[in-house]
Design a protein around this motif. Structure first.
Motif, short mmCIF file in Angstrom:
data_model
loop_
_atom_site.label_atom_id
_atom_site.label_comp_id
_atom_site.label_asym_id
_atom_site.label_seq_id
_atom_site.Cartn_x
_atom_site.Cartn_y
_atom_site.Cartn_z
N UNK A 8 0.82 -1.21 0.00
CA UNK A 8 0.00 0.00 0.00
C UNK A 8 0.85 1.26 0.00
N UNK A 9 2.12 1.13 0.38
CA UNK A 9 2.95 2.34 0.49
C UNK A 9 4.31 2.19 -0.17
N UNK A 10 4.66 1.00 -0.65
CA UNK A 10 6.00 0.76 -1.15
C UNK A 10 5.96 0.20 -2.57
N UNK A 11 6.65 0.85 -3.49
CA UNK A 11 6.80 0.31 -4.83
C UNK A 11 7.79 -0.84 -4.81
N UNK A 12 7.61 -1.82 -5.70
CA UNK A 12 8.58 -2.91 -5.77
C UNK A 12 9.90 -2.43 -6.37
N UNK A 251 -16.36 -11.52 6.85
CA UNK A 251 -17.23 -10.39 6.55
C UNK A 251 -16.85 -9.19 7.38
N UNK A 252 -17.06 -8.02 6.80
CA UNK A 252 -16.80 -6.74 7.46
C UNK A 252 -17.88 -5.76 7.04
N UNK A 253 -18.19 -4.82 7.92
CA UNK A 253 -19.02 -3.67 7.56
C UNK A 253 -18.24 -2.42 7.90
N UNK A 254 -17.92 -1.63 6.87
CA UNK A 254 -17.21 -0.38 7.10
C UNK A 254 -18.22 0.77 7.17
N UNK A 255 -17.99 1.76 8.03
CA UNK A 255 -18.88 2.93 8.08
C UNK A 255 -18.60 3.86 6.90
N UNK A 256 -18.98 3.41 5.71
CA UNK A 256 -18.59 4.10 4.48
C UNK A 256 -19.78 4.23 3.56
N UNK A 260 -17.09 3.47 -0.89
CA UNK A 260 -16.08 3.41 0.16
C UNK A 260 -15.09 4.55 0.00
N UNK A 261 -15.64 5.75 -0.19
CA UNK A 261 -14.84 6.91 -0.55
C UNK A 261 -13.77 7.24 0.48
N UNK A 262 -14.06 7.03 1.77
CA UNK A 262 -13.10 7.33 2.82
C UNK A 262 -12.53 6.07 3.47
N UNK A 263 -12.66 4.94 2.77
CA UNK A 263 -12.14 3.67 3.29
C UNK A 263 -11.38 2.90 2.22
N UNK A 264 -10.76 3.58 1.27
CA UNK A 264 -10.10 2.86 0.18
C UNK A 264 -8.84 2.12 0.65
N UNK A 266 -8.37 1.02 3.78
CA UNK A 266 -8.87 -0.10 4.58
C UNK A 266 -9.41 -1.21 3.68
N UNK A 267 -10.08 -0.83 2.60
CA UNK A 267 -10.59 -1.83 1.67
C UNK A 267 -9.45 -2.60 1.02
#
Length: 284
Positions: A8-12, A251-256, A260-264, A266-267
């Motif tokens: 999510x934060x590091x390029x190969x 299963x998960x339920x995100x408060x989105x 999922x505009x503010x949970x990308x 996390x998704x």
């Protein structure tokens, strides 16, 4: 796949051979040529494959997930169904299901596998909204799909029953579908609701539990969503899969919201963790 770097934060590493590529690809389904983009990781592979299925009409195409999956070592495919976004043919729910099945079959064919360094024994399907419905339907019909994830999946069978019972609700869906048709062709809001009603119970996601009981299934619901509210589209499916049971259900339920505009992040983390646990098992 590199277990140490965070995709999510590091390029190969840019030294990997062959390097990562993003070729445009085409597939054939129902007499139409479908357009896609394949995100191929660096390295010799063979790489596991994730087919990403977008929703209706396809405003959110999940390219952020495709890039994160590629950095984690998965080949990730994004494509358009027929009748959408300039692709030839006409749009229908049935055509979406046919196109999803055709593409999943195509990414396992010898020529495609060899050209892109893919592992045809490790194919997963991940979908959003309509794509979540199509992902579960496609996996239920194809036992060779290793894992399946539905994000804010739209339960067509459940909504069909509601529409048949309430003419006002039916009219609201006709209007809602009609309002989204600008990038699509060959259909109407009325035709789409009628097709949904014809699909009926065969398109109710809860009924797929017996055919998914031997596979890992990820269901992600959305708690601030007026398109696929969790009490209608998520929780009944979770309850049915637990009751059958589907032992590898997560299963998960995100408060989105629906996108999922503010949970990308996390998704992406949730999808990657799920796939890493289950796609790697195939390696033995």
């Amino acid at each position: 796949m590199n277990a140490e770097a965070d995709p999510l934060v590091t390029d190969p590493s840019s030294d990997a051979i062959p390097p990562a590529r993003t070729p445009a690809v085409t597939f054939h389904s129902g007499g139409a040529t479908l357009l896609g983009v394949l995100h191929v990781p660096a390295g010799p592979g063979p790489h596991p494959v994730v087919v990403l299925l977008h929703g209706f009409p396809g405003n959110e195409r999940n390219f952020d997930l495709a890039q994160a999956l590629r950095r984690a070592g998965y080949a990730a495919l994004v494509f358009h169904y027929r009748g959408s976004w300039g692709v030839e043919g006409s749009w229908s729910w049935g055509h979406v299901l046919e196109d999803a099945a055709a593409v999943v079959a195509a990414v396992r064919r010898q020529g495609f596998v060899a050209a892109h360094r893919l592992d045809p024994s490790r194919v997963a399907v991940v979908g959003h909204s309509l794509g979540g419905f199509a992902a579960l339907m496609t996996a239920a019909a194809d036992p060779s799909i290793v894992a399946v994830a539905s994000v804010a999946g739209f339960d067509f069978g459940a909504v069909a029953a509601i529409c048949r019972a309430d003419p006002d609700v039916r009219a609201s869906y006709v209007e809602a579908f009609q309002d989204e048709l600008l990038p699509l062709r060959g259909t109407s809001g009325e035709l789409l609701v009628a097709e949904m009603e014809a699909g009926g119970e065969a398109w109710r996601l809860a009924g797929l539990a017996p055919r998914l009981a031997d596979r890992p299934v990820l269901l992600v619901g959305t708690g601030r969503d007026d398109v696929t509210p969790a009490p209608v589209h998520h929780q009944p499916v979770v309850d049915a899969y637990r009751a059958h049971p589907v032992p590898l259900l997560e299963q998960h339920v995100f408060p989105a919201d629906h996108a999922l505009s503010d949970h990308r992040v996390a998704l992406a983390r949730t999808v990657l963790d799920f796939l890493n646990r289950h796609m790697r098992k195939v390696d033995g």
